[in-house]
Design a protein around this motif. Structure first.
Motif, PDB file in Angstrom:
ATOM      1  N   PRO A   1       0.813  -1.230   0.000  1.00  0.00           N
ATOM      2  CA  PRO A   1       0.000   0.000   0.000  1.00  0.00           C
ATOM      3  C   PRO A   1       0.842   1.273   0.000  1.00  0.00           C
ATOM      4  O   PRO A   1       0.466   2.273  -0.629  1.00  0.00           O
ATOM      5  CB  PRO A   1      -0.832  -0.110   1.286  1.00  0.00           C
ATOM      6  CG  PRO A   1      -0.832  -1.557   1.624  1.00  0.00           C
ATOM      7  CD  PRO A   1       0.470  -2.098   1.128  1.00  0.00           C
ATOM      8  N   GLN A   2       1.982   1.244   0.676  1.00  0.00           N
ATOM      9  CA  GLN A   2       2.872   2.413   0.683  1.00  0.00           C
ATOM     10  C   GLN A   2       3.383   2.695  -0.718  1.00  0.00           C
ATOM     11  O   GLN A   2       3.365   3.836  -1.180  1.00  0.00           O
ATOM     12  CB  GLN A   2       4.034   2.177   1.648  1.00  0.00           C
ATOM     13  CG  GLN A   2       5.000   3.330   1.720  1.00  0.00           C
ATOM     14  CD  GLN A   2       6.185   3.045   2.634  1.00  0.00           C
ATOM     15  OE1 GLN A   2       6.185   2.102   3.407  1.00  0.00           O
ATOM     16  NE2 GLN A   2       7.205   3.867   2.532  1.00  0.00           N
ATOM     17  N   LEU A   3       3.830   1.656  -1.420  1.00  0.00           N
ATOM     18  CA  LEU A   3       4.320   1.835  -2.789  1.00  0.00           C
ATOM     19  C   LEU A   3       3.198   2.291  -3.720  1.00  0.00           C
ATOM     20  O   LEU A   3       3.402   3.159  -4.568  1.00  0.00           O
ATOM     21  CB  LEU A   3       4.930   0.536  -3.321  1.00  0.00           C
ATOM     22  CG  LEU A   3       6.289   0.141  -2.766  1.00  0.00           C
ATOM     23  CD1 LEU A   3       6.731  -1.196  -3.353  1.00  0.00           C
ATOM     24  CD2 LEU A   3       7.316   1.207  -3.055  1.00  0.00           C
ATOM     25  N   GLN A   4       2.021   1.712  -3.551  1.00  0.00           N
ATOM     26  CA  GLN A   4       0.899   2.098  -4.401  1.00  0.00           C
ATOM     27  C   GLN A   4       0.477   3.546  -4.168  1.00  0.00           C
ATOM     28  O   GLN A   4       0.071   4.219  -5.101  1.00  0.00           O
ATOM     29  CB  GLN A   4      -0.288   1.149  -4.178  1.00  0.00           C
ATOM     30  CG  GLN A   4      -0.029  -0.233  -4.748  1.00  0.00           C
ATOM     31  CD  GLN A   4      -1.115  -1.235  -4.417  1.00  0.00           C
ATOM     32  OE1 GLN A   4      -1.743  -1.179  -3.360  1.00  0.00           O
ATOM     33  NE2 GLN A   4      -1.338  -2.181  -5.317  1.00  0.00           N
ATOM     34  N   SER A   5       0.612   4.033  -2.931  1.00  0.00           N
ATOM     35  CA  SER A   5       0.273   5.441  -2.687  1.00  0.00           C
ATOM     36  C   SER A   5       1.329   6.372  -3.278  1.00  0.00           C
ATOM     37  O   SER A   5       1.010   7.473  -3.726  1.00  0.00           O
ATOM     38  CB  SER A   5       0.094   5.709  -1.185  1.00  0.00           C
ATOM     39  OG  SER A   5       1.332   5.641  -0.510  1.00  0.00           O
ATOM     40  N   LEU A   6       2.583   5.918  -3.318  1.00  0.00           N
ATOM     41  CA  LEU A   6       3.646   6.723  -3.919  1.00  0.00           C
ATOM     42  C   LEU A   6       3.563   6.710  -5.445  1.00  0.00           C
ATOM     43  O   LEU A   6       3.898   7.699  -6.093  1.00  0.00           O
ATOM     44  CB  LEU A   6       5.020   6.210  -3.474  1.00  0.00           C
ATOM     45  CG  LEU A   6       5.359   6.398  -1.995  1.00  0.00           C
ATOM     46  CD1 LEU A   6       6.610   5.610  -1.624  1.00  0.00           C
ATOM     47  CD2 LEU A   6       5.532   7.868  -1.682  1.00  0.00           C
ATOM     48  N   CYS A   7       3.127   5.589  -5.990  1.00  0.00           N
ATOM     49  CA  CYS A   7       3.023   5.414  -7.442  1.00  0.00           C
ATOM     50  C   CYS A   7       1.624   4.909  -7.789  1.00  0.00           C
ATOM     51  O   CYS A   7       1.427   3.727  -8.056  1.00  0.00           O
ATOM     52  CB  CYS A   7       4.061   4.417  -7.940  1.00  0.00           C
ATOM     53  SG  CYS A   7       5.758   4.937  -7.716  1.00  0.00           S
ATOM     54  N   PRO A   8       0.621   5.797  -7.771  1.00  0.00           N
ATOM     55  CA  PRO A   8      -0.742   5.351  -8.070  1.00  0.00           C
ATOM     56  C   PRO A   8      -0.876   4.856  -9.507  1.00  0.00           C
ATOM     57  O   PRO A   8      -0.161   5.305 -10.398  1.00  0.00           O
ATOM     58  CB  PRO A   8      -1.589   6.595  -7.834  1.00  0.00           C
ATOM     59  CG  PRO A   8      -0.659   7.730  -7.672  1.00  0.00           C
ATOM     60  CD  PRO A   8       0.718   7.216  -7.487  1.00  0.00           C
ATOM     61  N   GLN A   9      -1.790   3.926  -9.690  1.00  0.00           N
ATOM     62  CA  GLN A   9      -2.050   3.386 -11.027  1.00  0.00           C
ATOM     63  C   GLN A   9      -2.456   4.526 -11.956  1.00  0.00           C
ATOM     64  O   GLN A   9      -3.250   5.382 -11.590  1.00  0.00           O
ATOM     65  CB  GLN A   9      -3.159   2.340 -10.948  1.00  0.00           C
ATOM     66  CG  GLN A   9      -3.226   1.461 -12.164  1.00  0.00           C
ATOM     67  CD  GLN A   9      -4.077   0.220 -11.908  1.00  0.00           C
ATOM     68  OE1 GLN A   9      -4.888   0.177 -11.000  1.00  0.00           O
ATOM     69  NE2 GLN A   9      -3.879  -0.795 -12.718  1.00  0.00           N
ATOM     70  N   ASN A  10      -1.852   4.558 -13.134  1.00  0.00           N
ATOM     71  CA  ASN A  10      -2.063   5.617 -14.130  1.00  0.00           C
ATOM     72  C   ASN A  10      -1.631   6.990 -13.622  1.00  0.00           C
ATOM     73  O   ASN A  10      -2.089   8.014 -14.114  1.00  0.00           O
ATOM     74  CB  ASN A  10      -3.523   5.663 -14.594  1.00  0.00           C
ATOM     75  CG  ASN A  10      -3.954   4.343 -15.192  1.00  0.00           C
ATOM     76  OD1 ASN A  10      -3.222   3.729 -15.969  1.00  0.00           O
ATOM     77  ND2 ASN A  10      -5.124   3.880 -14.807  1.00  0.00           N
ATOM     78  N   GLY A  11      -0.748   7.012 -12.621  1.00  0.00           N
ATOM     79  CA  GLY A  11      -0.229   8.273 -12.093  1.00  0.00           C
ATOM     80  C   GLY A  11       0.968   8.760 -12.882  1.00  0.00           C
ATOM     81  O   GLY A  11       1.252   8.276 -13.983  1.00  0.00           O
ATOM     82  N   ASP A  12       1.710   9.681 -12.307  1.00  0.00           N
ATOM     83  CA  ASP A  12       2.892  10.270 -12.932  1.00  0.00           C
ATOM     84  C   ASP A  12       4.031   9.252 -12.943  1.00  0.00           C
ATOM     85  O   ASP A  12       4.654   9.003 -11.916  1.00  0.00           O
ATOM     86  CB  ASP A  12       3.296  11.534 -12.178  1.00  0.00           C
ATOM     87  CG  ASP A  12       4.534  12.210 -12.757  1.00  0.00           C
ATOM     88  OD1 ASP A  12       5.051  11.750 -13.796  1.00  0.00           O
ATOM     89  OD2 ASP A  12       4.977  13.208 -12.160  1.00  0.00           O
ATOM     90  N   GLY A  13       4.290   8.668 -14.087  1.00  0.00           N
ATOM     91  CA  GLY A  13       5.337   7.655 -14.214  1.00  0.00           C
ATOM     92  C   GLY A  13       6.735   8.190 -14.006  1.00  0.00           C
ATOM     93  O   GLY A  13       7.662   7.438 -13.749  1.00  0.00           O
ATOM     94  N   SER A  14       6.919   9.512 -14.072  1.00  0.00           N
ATOM     95  CA  SER A  14       8.253  10.087 -13.899  1.00  0.00           C
ATOM     96  C   SER A  14       8.571  10.397 -12.432  1.00  0.00           C
ATOM     97  O   SER A  14       9.699  10.767 -12.115  1.00  0.00           O
ATOM     98  CB  SER A  14       8.406  11.356 -14.734  1.00  0.00           C
ATOM     99  OG  SER A  14       7.528  12.364 -14.262  1.00  0.00           O
TER     100      SER A  14
END
Length: 154
Positions: free
Chosen positions: A51-64
């Protein structure tokens, strides 16, 4: 640190090279949402860490967006990177494979002191490795190439 280049999932990995640094979400987000086209996360990731990683990198979020590779001690040159691997908290799949692959797990354990007298001092070994790398001769012309993917000839 012994420099060990291994081919894991089409990536060359230098054991311990990621104790300091970051990666863009685009390079590992597949592990968080659709590992191996399963529609599920990579089972090697600690479920409490996911969940921590998913909050840092949300699906379809900013890939950069950039995330620290050593979440245990960001910006510190220490062995927490290896502890993270043992706990399923390697950010990059190639890093996590250092723990899950039998041919490299022993090295990770040695840096954590889990092999008794065979434990290695990470900072000392890293210094030795840098000296070895400094002695590598430059290849020129047709004697070498800079590879776009280290496991494949351009």
């Amino acid at each position: 640190i012994e420099i060990i280049n291994i081919n894991v999932s089409l990536s060359c990995v230098t054991l311990g090279g990621h104790t300091i640094g970051t990666s863009a979400c685009q390079f590992f987000s597949y592990r968080l949402y659709n590992y191996s086209n399963t529609g599920a996360p990579d089972p090697a990731i600690d479920p409490a860490f996911l969940p921590q990683l998913q909050s840092l990198c949300p699906q379809n979020g900013d890939g950069s967006k950039r995330i620290a590779l050593d979440t245990g001690s960001v910006g510190k040159f220490d062995t927490s990177f290896f502890t993270n691997l043992g706990n399923g908290r390697g950010i990059l799949e190639s890093d996590q494979k250092l723990w899950t692959d039998a041919s490299t797990k022993t090295y990770v354990q040695r840096y954590l002191g889990l092999r008794g007298l065979l434990g290695l001092a990470f900072d000392v070994e890293f210094g030795k490795a840098m000296v070895k790398m400094g002695n590598i001769e430059l290849k020129t012309g047709t004697n070498g190439e800079i590879r776009k993917v280290c496991s494949k000839i351009n």
